[in-house]
Design an enzyme around this catalytic site. Structure first.
Site, PDB file in Angstrom:
ATOM      1  N   TYR A   3     -11.503  14.624   8.132  1.00  0.00           N
ATOM      2  CA  TYR A   3     -11.766  13.168   8.212  1.00  0.00           C
ATOM      3  C   TYR A   3     -11.858  12.729   9.664  1.00  0.00           C
ATOM      4  CZ  TYR A   3     -10.568   8.220   8.654  1.00  0.00           C
ATOM      5  OH  TYR A   3     -10.550   6.897   9.038  1.00  0.00           O
ATOM      6  N   GLU A   7     -16.248   7.708   4.195  1.00  0.00           N
ATOM      7  CA  GLU A   7     -15.222   8.390   3.405  1.00  0.00           C
ATOM      8  C   GLU A   7     -13.962   8.303   4.254  1.00  0.00           C
ATOM      9  OE1 GLU A   7     -15.199   9.529   0.425  1.00  0.00           O
ATOM     10  OE2 GLU A   7     -17.315   9.264  -0.024  1.00  0.00           O
ATOM     11  N   LEU A  31     -20.596   1.478  -3.323  1.00  0.00           N
ATOM     12  CA  LEU A  31     -19.614   1.405  -4.429  1.00  0.00           C
ATOM     13  C   LEU A  31     -19.216   2.801  -4.907  1.00  0.00           C
ATOM     14  CD1 LEU A  31     -21.014  -1.674  -6.399  1.00  0.00           C
ATOM     15  CD2 LEU A  31     -19.166  -1.606  -4.710  1.00  0.00           C
ATOM     16  N   THR A  57     -11.031   5.051  14.192  1.00  0.00           N
ATOM     17  CA  THR A  57      -9.598   5.242  13.925  1.00  0.00           C
ATOM     18  C   THR A  57      -8.884   5.924  15.099  1.00  0.00           C
ATOM     19  OG1 THR A  57      -8.105   6.608  12.583  1.00  0.00           O
ATOM     20  CG2 THR A  57     -10.357   7.334  12.664  1.00  0.00           C
ATOM     21  N   ASP A  58      -7.581   5.692  15.213  1.00  0.00           N
ATOM     22  CA  ASP A  58      -6.774   6.388  16.231  1.00  0.00           C
ATOM     23  C   ASP A  58      -6.662   7.882  15.927  1.00  0.00           C
ATOM     24  OD1 ASP A  58      -5.049   6.218  14.031  1.00  0.00           O
ATOM     25  OD2 ASP A  58      -3.330   5.451  15.184  1.00  0.00           O
ATOM     26  N   GLU A  59      -7.004   8.270  14.690  1.00  0.00           N
ATOM     27  CA  GLU A  59      -6.842   9.682  14.325  1.00  0.00           C
ATOM     28  C   GLU A  59      -7.782  10.590  15.118  1.00  0.00           C
ATOM     29  OE1 GLU A  59      -6.205  10.550  10.205  1.00  0.00           O
ATOM     30  OE2 GLU A  59      -5.563   8.491   9.796  1.00  0.00           O
ATOM     31  N   ASP A  86     -23.066  -1.714   0.371  1.00  0.00           N
ATOM     32  CA  ASP A  86     -21.983  -0.826  -0.062  1.00  0.00           C
ATOM     33  C   ASP A  86     -22.470   0.029  -1.234  1.00  0.00           C
ATOM     34  OD1 ASP A  86     -18.566  -1.093   0.277  1.00  0.00           O
ATOM     35  OD2 ASP A  86     -19.418   0.150  -1.318  1.00  0.00           O
ATOM     36  N   PHE A 107     -18.325  -0.380   8.564  1.00  0.00           N
ATOM     37  CA  PHE A 107     -17.071   0.132   7.991  1.00  0.00           C
ATOM     38  C   PHE A 107     -17.300   1.319   7.059  1.00  0.00           C
ATOM     39  CE2 PHE A 107     -16.144  -4.370   8.757  1.00  0.00           C
ATOM     40  CZ  PHE A 107     -14.875  -4.345   9.272  1.00  0.00           C
ATOM     41  N   ASN A 116      -3.082   2.758  11.636  1.00  0.00           N
ATOM     42  CA  ASN A 116      -3.084   2.715  10.158  1.00  0.00           C
ATOM     43  C   ASN A 116      -2.982   1.284   9.647  1.00  0.00           C
ATOM     44  OD1 ASN A 116      -2.566   5.536  10.594  1.00  0.00           O
ATOM     45  ND2 ASN A 116      -1.772   5.619   8.510  1.00  0.00           N
ATOM     46  N   ARG A 134       3.569   6.898  12.460  1.00  0.00           N
ATOM     47  CA  ARG A 134       2.318   6.141  12.430  1.00  0.00           C
ATOM     48  C   ARG A 134       2.605   4.723  12.887  1.00  0.00           C
ATOM     49  NH1 ARG A 134       1.072  10.705  11.934  1.00  0.00           N
ATOM     50  NH2 ARG A 134      -0.091  11.712  10.249  1.00  0.00           N
ATOM     51  N   ARG A 146       1.176  18.443   4.060  1.00  0.00           N
ATOM     52  CA  ARG A 146      -0.260  18.672   3.990  1.00  0.00           C
ATOM     53  C   ARG A 146      -0.630  19.931   4.776  1.00  0.00           C
ATOM     54  NH1 ARG A 146      -1.951  12.662   6.051  1.00  0.00           N
ATOM     55  NH2 ARG A 146      -2.822  11.841   4.120  1.00  0.00           N
ATOM     56  N   LYS A 148     -15.025  11.287  11.973  1.00  0.00           N
ATOM     57  CA  LYS A 148     -15.030   9.988  12.654  1.00  0.00           C
ATOM     58  C   LYS A 148     -15.263  10.182  14.158  1.00  0.00           C
ATOM     59  CE  LYS A 148     -14.391   6.454  11.098  1.00  0.00           C
ATOM     60  NZ  LYS A 148     -15.304   5.471  10.410  1.00  0.00           N
TER      61      LYS A 148
HETATM   62  P1  NAD Z   1     -12.326   2.303   2.068  1.00  0.00           P
HETATM   63  O1  NAD Z   1     -12.381   3.715   1.605  1.00  0.00           O
HETATM   64  O2  NAD Z   1     -11.396   1.350   1.407  1.00  0.00           O
HETATM   65  O3  NAD Z   1     -13.781   1.649   1.958  1.00  0.00           O
HETATM   66  C1  NAD Z   1     -14.956   2.346   2.298  1.00  0.00           C
HETATM   67  C2  NAD Z   1     -16.124   1.587   1.721  1.00  0.00           C
HETATM   68  O4  NAD Z   1     -17.336   2.232   2.127  1.00  0.00           O
HETATM   69  C3  NAD Z   1     -16.125   1.555   0.186  1.00  0.00           C
HETATM   70  O5  NAD Z   1     -16.408   0.245  -0.277  1.00  0.00           O
HETATM   71  C4  NAD Z   1     -17.239   2.517  -0.189  1.00  0.00           C
HETATM   72  O6  NAD Z   1     -17.872   2.192  -1.413  1.00  0.00           O
HETATM   73  C5  NAD Z   1     -18.176   2.375   0.998  1.00  0.00           C
HETATM   74  N1  NAD Z   1     -19.018   3.564   1.205  1.00  0.00           N
HETATM   75  C6  NAD Z   1     -18.612   4.852   1.256  1.00  0.00           C
HETATM   76  N2  NAD Z   1     -19.671   5.658   1.454  1.00  0.00           N
HETATM   77  C7  NAD Z   1     -20.755   4.844   1.560  1.00  0.00           C
HETATM   78  C8  NAD Z   1     -22.141   5.085   1.781  1.00  0.00           C
HETATM   79  N3  NAD Z   1     -22.623   6.328   1.941  1.00  0.00           N
HETATM   80  N4  NAD Z   1     -22.981   4.026   1.854  1.00  0.00           N
HETATM   81  C9  NAD Z   1     -22.503   2.755   1.695  1.00  0.00           C
HETATM   82  N5  NAD Z   1     -21.212   2.484   1.460  1.00  0.00           N
HETATM   83  C10 NAD Z   1     -20.339   3.514   1.398  1.00  0.00           C
HETATM   84  O7  NAD Z   1     -12.050   2.396   3.619  1.00  0.00           O
HETATM   85  P2  NAD Z   1     -11.211   1.418   4.580  1.00  0.00           P
HETATM   86  O8  NAD Z   1      -9.804   1.841   4.573  1.00  0.00           O
HETATM   87  O9  NAD Z   1     -11.574   0.023   4.282  1.00  0.00           O
HETATM   88  O10 NAD Z   1     -11.816   1.845   5.984  1.00  0.00           O
HETATM   89  C11 NAD Z   1     -12.986   1.205   6.501  1.00  0.00           C
HETATM   90  C12 NAD Z   1     -13.328   1.837   7.840  1.00  0.00           C
HETATM   91  O11 NAD Z   1     -12.229   1.702   8.735  1.00  0.00           O
HETATM   92  C13 NAD Z   1     -13.636   3.322   7.762  1.00  0.00           C
HETATM   93  O12 NAD Z   1     -14.705   3.599   8.636  1.00  0.00           O
HETATM   94  C14 NAD Z   1     -12.351   3.986   8.250  1.00  0.00           C
HETATM   95  O13 NAD Z   1     -12.627   5.240   8.854  1.00  0.00           O
HETATM   96  C15 NAD Z   1     -11.871   2.978   9.252  1.00  0.00           C
HETATM   97  N6  NAD Z   1     -10.415   2.946   9.480  1.00  0.00           N
HETATM   98  C16 NAD Z   1      -9.558   2.820   8.418  1.00  0.00           C
HETATM   99  C17 NAD Z   1      -8.190   2.744   8.663  1.00  0.00           C
HETATM  100  C18 NAD Z   1      -7.203   2.544   7.533  1.00  0.00           C
HETATM  101  O14 NAD Z   1      -5.999   2.585   7.769  1.00  0.00           O
HETATM  102  N7  NAD Z   1      -7.637   2.302   6.302  1.00  0.00           N
HETATM  103  C19 NAD Z   1      -7.686   2.832   9.965  1.00  0.00           C
HETATM  104  C20 NAD Z   1      -8.598   2.971  11.010  1.00  0.00           C
HETATM  105  C21 NAD Z   1      -9.955   3.017  10.758  1.00  0.00           C
END
Ligand code: NAD
Length: 325
Positions: free
Chosen positions: A148, A83, A36, A124-126, A34, A80, A177, A212, A271, A152
């Site tokens: 975004y 952005e 961070l 994601t479903d988006e 990660d 995971f 979501n 959603r 938005r 994806k």
């Molecule tokens: P989040 O933003 O909470 O976490 C993302 C993590 O990735 C963070 O810890 C960040 O430090 C790390 N990160 C970012 N860029 C990085 C890089 N270049 N190298 C290494 N680490 C990096 O996101 P989340 O909500 O936990 O989502 C996780 C995944 O699930 C994403 O791929 C997102 O597209 C997908 N997703 C999220 C949701 C949702 O509702 N949150 C729904 C569907 C899919």
């Protein structure tokens, strides 16, 4: 799947998934990679950091040398890192393309070189874009409308191409979501909860009619584990089955948790782009045994409790977010 590399494991969903993996007897080693960013925090891993099975590596998925080394030491990758915030993608789309598309490519190329046995790309479903009616199954066209979602969708296609072209055993998950403890307070549910905790108003986009499907993060993690274990390489799996709510309905549920009334709500312009409705058919993953189990109202109450008891975790982040607004 004895040794699993989890990218983005210090983020919201990744940190829940890491705990789940650590509890599996057949998982010997979990490595979190990660970078961070503002969204990641090792504190999200909490007591999991004490597990002898867990190694935390600070680093970027764009670092080809590092991910080359790490993938060679693991049998599976669950990806995971991304952005993840739609609003940010309106003003820093380049970061989204860089991390979500090029970062995913860097990881896939490393996984190919290392010969990993499983690669789960979390999406994601988006990517399906707005649906006026009906549900998107996994073969539905990808019609993302915001940077975004476009990034994806692009990363999903790159991942699937690595299966078709090079035989990398990729599966893609697309969930609705997520909500639950430890989500960054820029996202709507923790944003509303933390604003109400601070005695502030919450702001609702447009007329509050965006629909959603709200899925507890543990249900998504259950689905991702199913795919990690039993998914067919080259296949996509929708992970849904949460509760469908418009943003007004969601707001009502959150206000009710605090005994607050609608005078705490302020309407703001919508938005630049805001999909009116998402809906997915998730029967394919149900056939693998996936069953969401979390009730929305209980899950929201559990989530509100976490924010109530952990102000040190979100208050500094909220201050930074306010500067964005
Ligand atoms: P989040 O933003 O909470 O976490 C993302 C993590 O990735 C963070 O810890 C960040 O430090 C790390 N990160 C970012 N860029 C990085 C890089 N270049 N190298 C290494 N680490 C990096 O996101 P989340 O909500 O936990 O989502 C996780 C995944 O699930 C994403 O791929 C997102 O597209 C997908 N997703 C999220 C949701 C949702 O509702 N949150 C729904 C569907 C899919």
């Amino acid at each position: 799947m004895a040794r699993v590399l989890v990218t983005g494991g210090a983020g919201f969903i990744g940190s829940h998934f890491v705990r789940r993996l650590l509890a599996c007897d057949d998982v010997d080693q979990v490595t979190v990679l990660d970078a961070l960013t503002y969204a990641g925090n090792v504190e999200n891993l909490g007591e999991a950091m004490l597990s002898p099975k867990l190694t935390f590596v600070p680093g970027n998925i764009l670092d080809a040398r590092l991910v080359g080394l790490l993938t060679r030491e693991h049998t599976a990758v669950v990806h995971f890192a991304a952005e993840s915030h739609v609003d940010r993608s309106f003003y820093e789309a380049g970061n989204f393309l860089s991390t979500n598309v090029l970062g995913t490519h860097t990881l896939l190329a490393a996984a190919r070189g290392a010969g990993v046995l499983r690669f789960v790309h979390v999406s994601t479903d988006e990517v399906y874009g707005p649906l006026a009616s009906g549900q998107a199954d996994e073969d539905a066209p990808l019609r993302p409308t915001v940077p975004y979602a476009a990034s994806k969708a692009a990363s999903d296609l790159v991942a699937l191409s690595f299966f078709q072209t090079f035989g990398v055993p990729v599966c893609v998950t697309r969930s609705s979501n997520n909500y639950g403890p430890r989500q960054h307070p820029e996202k709507i549910i923790p944003l509303f909860i933390t604003r109400l905790l601070k005695g502030h108003q919450v702001t609702l986009h447009g007329q509050g009619q965006h629909l959603r499907n709200w899925l507890h993060v543990e249900d998504n993690c259950q689905g991702i584990e199913r795919v990690l274990r039993d998914g067919v390489p080259g296949e996509v799996y929708n992970i849904g089955g949460g509760t469908d709510l418009t943003s007004s309905e969601l707001t009502s549920r959150i206000l009710a948790l605090f005994g607050a009334s609608w005078d705490r709500v302020r309407y703001i312009p919508d938005r630049a782009s805001n999909d009116i409705r998402y809906a997915m058919d998730w029967s394919k993953i149900a056939a693998l045994g996936y069953r969401p189990v979390h009730d929305l109202d209980q899950g929201l109450a559990q989530t509100a409790d976490w924010y109530r008891h952990n102000p040190d975790r979100w208050a500094p982040l909220l201050r930074k977010e306010t500067q964005h607004a």
